[in-house]
Design a protein around this motif. Structure first.
Motif: not given
Length: 104
Positions: A21-34
């Motif tokens: 599940r992708v969150h584009p336009g974030a501050r940085r590239n990162d694995i955010a969890g599940l």
């Protein structure tokens, strides 16, 4: 306490599939969890002209230590929910790379 590993990665012939599940336009590239049986990944690239998809593949290639050519988008090219195929890595290897068990 028993811990059942999440089912975001499944073994297939010659590799595995990975639900994200992708969150584009974030501050940085990162694995955010599940999130709902998928790996939630923040991507700094905007969701235009396939840039977020390319950034997602580049991030996963780096984290999984595989060439970008071994990661392909199976479904979800224009949505936030995606399925990727990773050739040459098992589901267990992908899970361990994305969510390493941290020692105390």
């Amino acid at each position: 306490m028993n811990y059942d590993p999440p089912n975001f990665a499944e073994d297939v012939e010659d590799g595995c599939t990975l639900r994200v599940r992708v969150h584009p336009g974030a501050r940085r590239n990162d694995i955010a969890g599940l999130h709902a049986g998928a790996v939630k990944i923040s991507i700094s690239a905007p969701p235009a002209d396939g840039r977020a998809n390319q950034a997602l593949i580049e991030l996963l290639a780096e984290l999984l230590h595989v060439p970008r050519a071994r990661i392909s988008l199976v479904s979800g090219a224009t949505g936030r929910s995606k399925v990727l195929r990773i050739t040459g890595k098992s589901a267990a290897e992908v899970q361990a790379a994305l969510f390493p068990i941290q020692s105390c």
